[in-house]
Design an enzyme around this catalytic site. Structure first.
Site, mmCIF file in Angstrom:
data_model
loop_
_atom_site.group_PDB
_atom_site.id
_atom_site.type_symbol
_atom_site.label_atom_id
_atom_site.label_comp_id
_atom_site.label_asym_id
_atom_site.label_seq_id
_atom_site.Cartn_x
_atom_site.Cartn_y
_atom_site.Cartn_z
ATOM 1 N N TYR A 102 0.796 -1.235 0.000
ATOM 2 C CA TYR A 102 0.000 0.000 0.000
ATOM 3 C C TYR A 102 0.833 1.292 0.000
ATOM 4 C CZ TYR A 102 -4.376 -2.562 1.162
ATOM 5 O OH TYR A 102 -5.470 -3.380 1.158
ATOM 6 N N HIS A 132 -10.323 -3.584 6.416
ATOM 7 C CA HIS A 132 -10.098 -4.860 5.702
ATOM 8 C C HIS A 132 -10.714 -5.993 6.516
ATOM 9 C CE1 HIS A 132 -8.008 -8.078 3.541
ATOM 10 N NE2 HIS A 132 -7.611 -7.181 2.650
ATOM 11 N N GLY A 133 -11.081 -7.070 5.847
ATOM 12 C CA GLY A 133 -11.542 -8.267 6.551
ATOM 13 C C GLY A 133 -10.399 -8.812 7.413
ATOM 14 N N ASP A 134 -10.729 -9.400 8.547
ATOM 15 C CA ASP A 134 -9.657 -9.825 9.455
ATOM 16 C C ASP A 134 -8.937 -11.096 8.993
ATOM 17 O OD1 ASP A 134 -11.556 -11.715 9.938
ATOM 18 O OD2 ASP A 134 -11.868 -11.225 12.061
ATOM 19 N N THR A 172 -16.321 -12.178 6.103
ATOM 20 C CA THR A 172 -17.621 -12.814 5.874
ATOM 21 C C THR A 172 -17.446 -14.229 5.326
ATOM 22 O OG1 THR A 172 -18.439 -10.623 5.298
ATOM 23 C CG2 THR A 172 -19.875 -12.489 4.733
ATOM 24 N N ASP A 182 12.834 -41.531 -19.662
ATOM 25 C CA ASP A 182 12.366 -40.367 -20.420
ATOM 26 C C ASP A 182 12.731 -40.522 -21.897
ATOM 27 O OD1 ASP A 182 11.585 -37.804 -21.133
ATOM 28 O OD2 ASP A 182 13.350 -36.819 -20.267
HETATM 29 C C1 SPV Z 1 12.032 -32.161 -19.005
HETATM 30 O O1 SPV Z 1 11.803 -31.611 -17.926
HETATM 31 O O2 SPV Z 1 11.581 -33.249 -19.314
HETATM 32 C C2 SPV Z 1 12.880 -31.487 -20.000
HETATM 33 C C3 SPV Z 1 13.919 -30.564 -19.551
HETATM 34 O O3 SPV Z 1 12.722 -31.772 -21.160
HETATM 35 S S1 SPV Z 1 15.367 -31.478 -19.417
HETATM 36 O O4 SPV Z 1 15.129 -32.589 -18.497
HETATM 37 O O5 SPV Z 1 16.393 -30.583 -18.897
HETATM 38 O O6 SPV Z 1 15.728 -31.964 -20.712
HETATM 39 MG MG MG Z 2 11.605 -33.487 -21.504
#
Ligand code: SPV
Ligand code: MG
Length: 431
Positions: free
Chosen positions: A75, A89-91, A122, A204
């Site tokens: 503020y 303000h609301g508490d 409220t 992955d």
């Molecule tokens: C993921 O998070 O799957 C990515 C980023 O592709 S990395 O793991 O850095 O490739």
């Molecule tokens: Mg990835």
């Protein structure tokens, strides 16, 4: 006549707000501040109405004397300019992250003898329902999808946190901390291929199929409102990628990031330790063009991820690819590196920014984790993704707990580091 100030951070006026105004009127002229979109987005939630509509709503409320714009969550500016006798303000701001705001107001008022009036917040079924309805609206695809572009138009850097489940989604959605500027929270969520796969106990390598990845998106979407950036791996075959774009767009995902690799994909952080093949510029551009062609809204973004630095192909190759991908229609560029030193990331960003001022730049500072968002912002980065930290923090904690239960043949020894039963039972709100 004395003046009473209150700030509304809302897109609907309900009985709670009317009650504040009613109470305020007893003390003097009621001045209401409408919190700017920027402050509301960063510190609370996204508004579902245009700013002018929100101002109109307050102006038309009985009992409101004057309406002003409050630009910041704190503020300072408003109180220094208005010097109101009271702030009401609301508490509910006495606890939790909002306490920082109350402390700020209290310090400012004490400079000249102003006073805070806390009135009981409220809590009613109606207020709760209204609040839930707004949240539901924000979770709808048409609201959520465009949110990343909106954020990029307003903030110099957007920060996204990795999520791979409803629970991690809730952490990204709800975690708020106090800092020097007020409150801070994540702006967006990243559905990482690494963490989505890891959560399923799989490598992955694009093994977890799109149907399963969409299921993860759905789990996250069911309990959150923040925009989603989806890790689309290589995007697969061009003929398949077009369907992925349509599905993601329909679901309300804001962006997909695809990386310029082909064949069996391995995680980038392996770098050249494993065999990975970079796609040709021509073929990857074709994929980008195909994705852009099938998009039905202007909201959705296709971001091209460049693996040249990961695969040690040099800066020139990375930049050549970046310009080609932008020309093919990419809405953003992600540059990745696995070096601990951010020098090559900075070099890329500086060079790219000289040619392309507007195209959003995305980075994933996993290896070069000493750089701050501000530093990256100075080099033109617009999106910072914390790609795997939730998974990497949860796994060692869970593993240690498992080991200790085995070691002691009971759970007493691990109890202290656990969330209480009461907390886990009440963590998830019921409708
Ligand atoms: C993921 O998070 O799957 C990515 C980023 O592709 S990395 O793991 O850095 O490739
Ligand atoms: Mg990835």
């Amino acid at each position: 006549m004395k003046t009473v100030y209150t700030c509304f951070c809302t897109d609907v006026i309900h009985e709670g707000h009317l009650n504040i105004i009613h109470e305020a009127e007893k003390y003097g002229e009621v001045i209401v501040g409408v919190l700017s979109d920027e402050a509301m987005m960063r510190f609370n939630r996204f508004p579902t109405l245009e700013f002018e509509e929100r101002v109109g709503l307050v102006k038309n409320t009985e009992g409101v004397g004057r309406v002003i714009i409050q630009k910041d969550i704190m503020y300072d500016q408003v109180i220094r300019e208005l010097r109101p006798d009271y702030v009401i303000h609301g508490d509910n701001w006495k606890q939790g992250p909002m306490k920082a705001i109350r402390d700020n107001v209290s310090a400012l008022l004490s400079e000249y003898g102003g006073e805070i009036i806390d009135i009981p917040y409220t809590y009613s079924e109606n207020v709760k329902r209204i609040d839930e309805r707004i949240k539901e609206k924000l979770a709808m695809p048409e609201y959520r999808r465009k949110r990343l572009r909106q954020l990029l138009n307003i903030f110099p850097t957007v920060k996204a946190l990795e999520v791979h489940s409803g629970l991690t989604g809730l952490i990204a959605e709800k975690t708020v901390v106090e800092n020097q500027e007020g409150l801070d929270q994540f702006d967006a969520m990243w559905i990482s291929s690494l963490c989505d796969s890891t959560a399923k106990g799989k490598p992955d390598i694009e093994l977890v199929d799109m149907t399963s990845r969409f299921r993860t998106i759905d789990d996250v979407m069911e309990v959150t409102t923040k925009p989603i950036i989806f890790d689309g791996d290589t995007g697969g075959l061009v003929e398949h990628f077009v369907y992925t774009v349509r599905s993601l767009e329909r679901m309300g995902v804001s962006a997909v990031i695809i990386e310029d690799k082909i064949g069996l994909k391995k995680n980038s952080l392996f770098g050249t330790d494993v065999k990975q093949t970079q796609d040709s510029i021509e073929h990857f551009c074709e994929k980008i063009r195909a994705g852009k062609r099938v998009q039905l809204t202007d909201d959705f973004m296709i971001i091209a991820r460049i693996e040249s630095l990961i695969l040690e192909q040099g800066m020139e190759d990375a930049l050549r690819r970046a310009y080609a991908y932008v020309k093919a229609g990419a809405d953003g560029i992600m540059i990745h590196s696995r070096k601990e030193d951010p020098a090559e990331i900075f070099e890329f960003c500086d060079a790219f920014r000289k040619e392309c001022r507007e195209i959003p730049l995305v980075v994933v500072p996993t290896s070069f984790n000493q750089v701050t968002e501000t530093e990256l912002g100075r080099h033109g980065v617009n999106v910072v993704i914390y790609a795997n930290q939730l998974t990497r923090s949860a796994f060692p904690a869970m593993e240690q707990t498992a080991k200790d239960i085995l070691k002691y043949h009971r759970a007493k020894e691990v109890n202290e580091r656990l969330m209480s039963i009461k907390e886990i039972l009440t963590l998830i709100d019921e409708l």
